[in-house]
Write an enzyme that holds these catalytic residues in place. Sequence first.
Site, PDB file in Angstrom:
ATOM      1  N   HIS A  86       5.413 -11.297 -25.406  1.00 22.93           N
ATOM      2  CA  HIS A  86       6.261 -11.950 -24.413  1.00 22.93           C
ATOM      3  C   HIS A  86       5.521 -13.139 -23.844  1.00 22.93           C
ATOM      4  O   HIS A  86       4.362 -13.036 -23.456  1.00 22.93           O
ATOM      5  CB  HIS A  86       6.629 -10.988 -23.276  1.00 22.93           C
ATOM      6  CG  HIS A  86       7.551 -11.632 -22.285  1.00 22.93           C
ATOM      7  ND1 HIS A  86       8.915 -11.653 -22.451  1.00 22.93           N
ATOM      8  CD2 HIS A  86       7.297 -12.329 -21.167  1.00 22.93           C
ATOM      9  CE1 HIS A  86       9.458 -12.327 -21.453  1.00 22.93           C
ATOM     10  NE2 HIS A  86       8.497 -12.757 -20.662  1.00 22.93           N
ATOM     11  N   ASP A 165      17.472  -5.790 -13.347  1.00 25.17           N
ATOM     12  CA  ASP A 165      16.743  -7.054 -13.498  1.00 25.17           C
ATOM     13  C   ASP A 165      17.691  -8.188 -13.817  1.00 25.17           C
ATOM     14  O   ASP A 165      17.505  -9.311 -13.340  1.00 25.17           O
ATOM     15  CB  ASP A 165      15.674  -6.943 -14.591  1.00 25.17           C
ATOM     16  CG  ASP A 165      15.000  -8.292 -14.800  1.00 25.17           C
ATOM     17  OD1 ASP A 165      14.337  -8.752 -13.854  1.00 25.17           O
ATOM     18  OD2 ASP A 165      15.159  -8.908 -15.873  1.00 25.17           O
ATOM     19  N   ARG A 172      17.558 -14.552  -8.152  1.00 22.98           N
ATOM     20  CA  ARG A 172      16.304 -15.265  -7.856  1.00 22.98           C
ATOM     21  C   ARG A 172      16.402 -16.711  -8.292  1.00 22.98           C
ATOM     22  O   ARG A 172      15.889 -17.616  -7.636  1.00 22.98           O
ATOM     23  CB  ARG A 172      15.131 -14.578  -8.581  1.00 22.98           C
ATOM     24  CG  ARG A 172      14.751 -13.254  -7.946  1.00 22.98           C
ATOM     25  CD  ARG A 172      13.849 -12.461  -8.873  1.00 22.98           C
ATOM     26  NE  ARG A 172      12.681 -13.192  -9.282  1.00 22.98           N
ATOM     27  CZ  ARG A 172      12.071 -13.043 -10.454  1.00 22.98           C
ATOM     28  NH1 ARG A 172      12.501 -12.163 -11.337  1.00 22.98           N
ATOM     29  NH2 ARG A 172      11.010 -13.755 -10.748  1.00 22.98           N
ATOM     30  N   SER A 187       9.870  -7.884 -13.470  1.00 20.99           N
ATOM     31  CA  SER A 187      11.018  -8.301 -14.274  1.00 20.99           C
ATOM     32  C   SER A 187      10.666  -8.232 -15.764  1.00 20.99           C
ATOM     33  O   SER A 187      11.385  -7.636 -16.575  1.00 20.99           O
ATOM     34  CB  SER A 187      11.401  -9.734 -13.874  1.00 20.99           C
ATOM     35  OG  SER A 187      12.262 -10.305 -14.813  1.00 20.99           O
ATOM     36  N   LYS A 191      11.654  -4.754 -18.661  1.00 16.74           N
ATOM     37  CA  LYS A 191      12.386  -4.924 -19.923  1.00 16.74           C
ATOM     38  C   LYS A 191      11.525  -4.483 -21.104  1.00 16.74           C
ATOM     39  O   LYS A 191      12.003  -3.847 -22.041  1.00 16.74           O
ATOM     40  CB  LYS A 191      12.808  -6.392 -20.084  1.00 16.74           C
ATOM     41  CG  LYS A 191      13.967  -6.755 -19.154  1.00 16.74           C
ATOM     42  CD  LYS A 191      14.288  -8.227 -19.182  1.00 16.74           C
ATOM     43  CE  LYS A 191      13.266  -9.033 -18.431  1.00 16.74           C
ATOM     44  NZ  LYS A 191      13.624 -10.367 -18.042  1.00 16.74           N
TER      45      LYS A 191
HETATM   46  N1  URA Z   1      10.806 -14.053 -17.359  1.00  8.50           N
HETATM   47  C1  URA Z   1      11.431 -12.929 -16.938  1.00  8.50           C
HETATM   48  O1  URA Z   1      11.967 -12.168 -17.726  1.00  8.50           O
HETATM   49  N2  URA Z   1      11.433 -12.657 -15.623  1.00  8.50           N
HETATM   50  C2  URA Z   1      10.853 -13.474 -14.723  1.00  8.50           C
HETATM   51  O2  URA Z   1      10.888 -13.157 -13.559  1.00  8.50           O
HETATM   52  C3  URA Z   1      10.216 -14.644 -15.178  1.00  8.50           C
HETATM   53  C4  URA Z   1      10.193 -14.898 -16.518  1.00  8.50           C
END
Ligand code: URA
Length: 429
Positions: A86, A165, A172, A187, A191
């Site tokens: 990620h 999320d 946000r 966040s 995931k």
């Molecule tokens: N990527 C995400 O999935 N969440 C965030 O808060 C920032 C970047």
Amino acid sequence: MSESFDAVDIIRTKRDRGELSSEEIAWVIDAYTREVVADEQMSALAMAILLNGMNRREIGDWTNAMIASGERMDFSSLSRPTADKHSTGGVGDKITLPLAPLVAACGVAVPQLSGRGLGHTGGTLDKLEAIPGWQAALSNEDMLRQLEDVGAVICAAGSGLAPADKRLYSLRDVTGTVEAIPLIASSIMSKKIAEGTGVLVLDVKVGSGAFMKTQEDARELAETMVALGQGAGVHTVALLTDMSTPLGLTAGNGLEVRESVEVLAGGGPQDVVELTVALAREMLEGAGVTDVDPAEALKDGRAMDVWRAMISAQGGDPDAELPTAKETQEVVADADGTLTRLDAYAVGVAAWRLGAGRGRKEDPVQAAAGVELHAKPGDAVSKGQPLMTLHTDTPERFDRSLAALEGCWSIGGAQDVQTADSIVLDRVG
Ligand code: URA
């Protein structure tokens, strides 16, 4: 139904720098998912968290509550280990495209659930959708089948994964509360933990084109995420990588696919190759595969074979021509010398304004729009030489894009070059 807590009490506690209990956090996320806590209350709480922070225990509870808001995937039936990557997002960050097939070619399955871009950073799905026919949506069954048959999947995260999320991230985005380390870490990790990967390698970007502008903040984000992953039993490491200048020579969807294919063909820009191989090594090592050299698999075409199979399996034509923009405009160097600085954020905004990115999440993107660079920091340039080419289908966008690029590069002496020697700045894990 009578509720266990009151949202206003929870907001006040965080506003006054207090600590939220595990029960309060579990309730507020669940109640937000049930729409008992309203968007304006969650906005206030997110701002209080941005301003006053959360400790590690609170962040862990917040992450677990978001995982519990949805389904968890399970890859344990696969015949090979899984590893995922990620990135916290940057300009020209197309690394997932060559990386997923490369790691799969080395024997580790890559379930890469990706998103779309918002703001100046691009989204992996937007990039792949530049390939004619390619489909982002897969059922969980199709995803598992492709992972077993091809070894790599890049697809949209289904709506069942951490739904809290999804709601919170959109909120946000419009309330100035994206840049809070506890909220970013929870966040991303909710995931990734819900996705069920065995190994996770985080690419935490540092610099003008990243959320984290300083190495200190990036390290804190990386340490927080690594602790969350390891706490959940996922082998997690993070690399801190430079995002002061764009990655590679392209920023924009179809342009980045073209560059990724060059990398898979054994060429491409050196920084893209270096980062792809560094992340692949971490993913393979985490999965216990130490006898395969990813640099070789990139050079000898094995990764390209998996790329072609991966694109075809999702309806795409790997041989199709990528779309080209209707209009282009060159930006030229204004002096002789060495390009000492080329600001990632400005190039990201310019690509976005050309149509590569979206302002609101329902906006379409242009597949061919973006910025193609002809020089990077450290390169010698001469006055009048093209530094970049802007691509768009809608030429009325050129002016705003050029405005974003104003002052974004410097030309000076070779000793003034402002880039790191290596794209990888540090490692956490
Ligand atoms: N990527 C995400 O999935 N969440 C965030 O808060 C920032 C970047």
